[in-house]
Design an enzyme around this catalytic site. Structure first.
Site, mmCIF file in Angstrom:
data_model
loop_
_atom_site.group_PDB
_atom_site.id
_atom_site.type_symbol
_atom_site.label_atom_id
_atom_site.label_comp_id
_atom_site.label_asym_id
_atom_site.label_seq_id
_atom_site.Cartn_x
_atom_site.Cartn_y
_atom_site.Cartn_z
ATOM 1 N N GLY A 23 11.861 -0.456 3.329
ATOM 2 C CA GLY A 23 11.474 -0.361 1.927
ATOM 3 C C GLY A 23 12.381 0.543 1.107
ATOM 4 N N ASP A 24 12.081 0.614 -0.197
ATOM 5 C CA ASP A 24 12.932 1.332 -1.145
ATOM 6 C C ASP A 24 12.971 2.828 -0.855
ATOM 7 O OD1 ASP A 24 14.552 1.081 -3.649
ATOM 8 O OD2 ASP A 24 13.016 2.447 -4.411
ATOM 9 N N ARG A 30 7.523 -5.548 8.144
ATOM 10 C CA ARG A 30 7.248 -6.977 8.286
ATOM 11 C C ARG A 30 8.523 -7.788 8.479
ATOM 12 N NH1 ARG A 30 3.869 -8.351 3.043
ATOM 13 N NH2 ARG A 30 5.563 -7.079 2.216
ATOM 14 N N HIS A 61 1.885 16.874 -8.573
ATOM 15 C CA HIS A 61 3.046 17.759 -8.696
ATOM 16 C C HIS A 61 2.726 19.020 -9.501
ATOM 17 C CE1 HIS A 61 5.217 14.642 -6.829
ATOM 18 N NE2 HIS A 61 5.595 13.975 -7.891
#
Length: 484
Positions: free
Chosen positions: A20-21, A51, A240
């Site tokens: 993923g990213d 996947r 945050h």
């Protein structure tokens, strides 16, 4: 100055969502930098799990490409990349089914630290936790890392915590917030509790107010569909900014240990006063020439989601009674900057007159860019012409003061992942912290919805809506200028 690197114990790190990213941009290049630094032992391994139907060689090539695209100067280290790639493996896995789990069980070893990074949607956390135990891959010493968002309200956060607790103890769960991995954020505790100069002044007798700013120049971009369901309050303030507030306001822990620190942070959250809606400003960036508006970026022409929030917050305890904390965060602002500013009170009596008497000490802690600290002090302006006073910063930019190269200091993700391997939870949120933060945040969001609150439009490249400036002007104060 070369920073000291202490190797961690041998480990198997499984990254769910390894193609993923986030894995490509941050996790995998960061792990390669830790490999280059010598922090990984020879027998440590990284296993991608996703996947995607690929083999180990395909994953190794994906990692090479990620390092080339998102790495820095280290992306040129061809020989080192080859050695790093030799530590990589991959398994194609079905998070909600049975495919690939037997293969993964055969790859993960006993006798090393076993860590599992859930770089996937929160809806899959429970499925992954269940299957790790069902297939006897995880044990009582294993650790899991989960990414935010930790729910979108108190109810979903509780459900998420409960699903993880069915298979893992709280001591095994690492809720990662990359802001807490920044060098300067960690230095908050060193500054406060390691210097006799500051801790005696860290209270309502000497502090006038505190400002916390996290400003971004980018819009929501490709995150529009996610962001429009979250907004600045859920995406930034609840996690945050809340963590920054806790670190700046918490009482000294008895020891610098994970649960001691996190218990003191929890006390801060529970002491936060409810926020009056007159003390909150919501904003949404407007169209600017060819630059799209927030609604265009989010592809929602009727969106009332905020891309900016400013608020005035109080803490009900002896240390901070009467001291306002002003927090703001937003997108498409004038500069990219994150800063905590502790603004001290005026002198009880000034021997100077007029404008020369109006000077204040300010401790500014810069989180990004150019991490560092400066203390604004008042001195006489050099030269003849009488006693003219000016404010100057005693500046400690870490890269300069410690003679660090720009790429020498570890990235936040690198530091936090190594803390997982060490078993150090100090910089990770505990489940009750997350729930307490949502318990404070939910009434604010519910109030907006009940009042059909509409965010104020603001110009791109500005400091946010004018109402945010008035939030402080009404109190006779002003925001510090945002500087990148």
């Amino acid at each position: 100055m070369v920073s000291r690197v202490i190797p961690v114990d041998a480990f198997d790190l499984v990254i769910f969502g390894g193609t993923g990213d986030l894995a490509r941009r941050k996790i995998l290049p960061g792990l390669f930098r830790r490999f280059l630094s010598g922090q990984m032992t020879e027998d440590s391994r990284i296993i991608g799990a996703a996947r995607s139907d690929m083999d180990a060689d395909g994953f190794r090539q994906l990692v090479r490409d990620a390092i080339a695209e998102f790495g820095g100067a280290e992306s040129k280290e061809a020989e080192a990349i080859d050695k790093f790639a030799a530590r990589l493996d991959y398994v194609s896995i079905d998070a909600k089914g049975e495919g690939g789990w037997s293969d993964l069980a055969g790859k993960v070893r006993d006798g090393v630290v076993k860590a599992f990074y859930f770089s996937v949607a929160p809806s899959l956390f429970g499925d992954l936790a269940e299957r790790l135990h069902l297939h006897h891959i995880a044990d009582a010493e294993s650790r899991i890392v989960v990414e935010k968002p930790f729910g979108r309200d108190l109810e979903s956060a509780r459900a998420l915590n409960q699903s993880l607790a069915e298979h893992f103890q709280e001591s095994q769960i690492y809720r990662i917030d990359h802001y807490l991995g920044k060098e300067t954020v960690q230095n908050l505790m060193a500054i406060r509790f390691g210097n006799v100069l500051f801790e005696p002044l860290w209270n309502n007798h000497y502090v006038d107010h505190i400002q916390i700013t996290v400003a971004e120049t980018v819009g929501v971009g490709g995150r529009g569909s996610y962001y429009d369901k979250a907004g600045a309050m859920r995406d930034m303030v609840q996690n945050h900014l809340m963590q920054l507030l806790c670190l700046i306001a918490m009482e000294p822990p008895n020891k610098f240990e994970a649960d001691e620190v996190r218990t003191e942070k929890l006390k801060v959250i529970r002491a936060l006063q409810p926020v009056d809606h007159h003390h909150i400003v919501r904003g949404q960036y407007d169209k600017d020439g060819d630059e799209p508006s927030y609604r265009e970026d989010a592809e929602n022409p009727r969106s009332f989601t905020e891309s900016f929030v400013a608020m005035k917050v109080g803490i009900d305890n002896w240390r901070w009674a009467g001291v306002p904390f002003y927090m703001r965060t937003g997108k498409k602002l004038k500069s990219r900057a994150s800063e905590i500013a502790v603004v001290f009170k005026d002198l009880g009596h000034s021997i100077f007159e007029g404008d020369e008497a109006r000077h204040r000490n300010i401790l500014a802690i810069r989180l990004q860019p150019n991490e560092g600290i400066d203390l604004q002090v008042t001195i006489k302006e050099p030269g003849p012409g009488g006693m003219r006073l000016i404010d100057v910063p005693l500046d400690m930019t870490f890269s300069e003061a410690l003679q660090l190269e720009a790429d020498e200091a570890p990235d936040a993700y690198e530091r936090l992942i190594m803390d997982v391997i060490r078993g150090n939870q100090t910089l990770f949120m505990r489940g009750d912290e997350v729930e307490a933060a949502w318990a404070w945040t939910d009434p604010i969001i519910n109030g907006w919805e009940a009042r059909n609150d509409v965010p104020k439009l603001y110009d791109q490249g500005s400091a946010g809506p004018d109402d945010a400036l008035m939030l402080m002007h009404r109190d006779g104060r002003r925001w510090r200028d945002i500087k990148g």
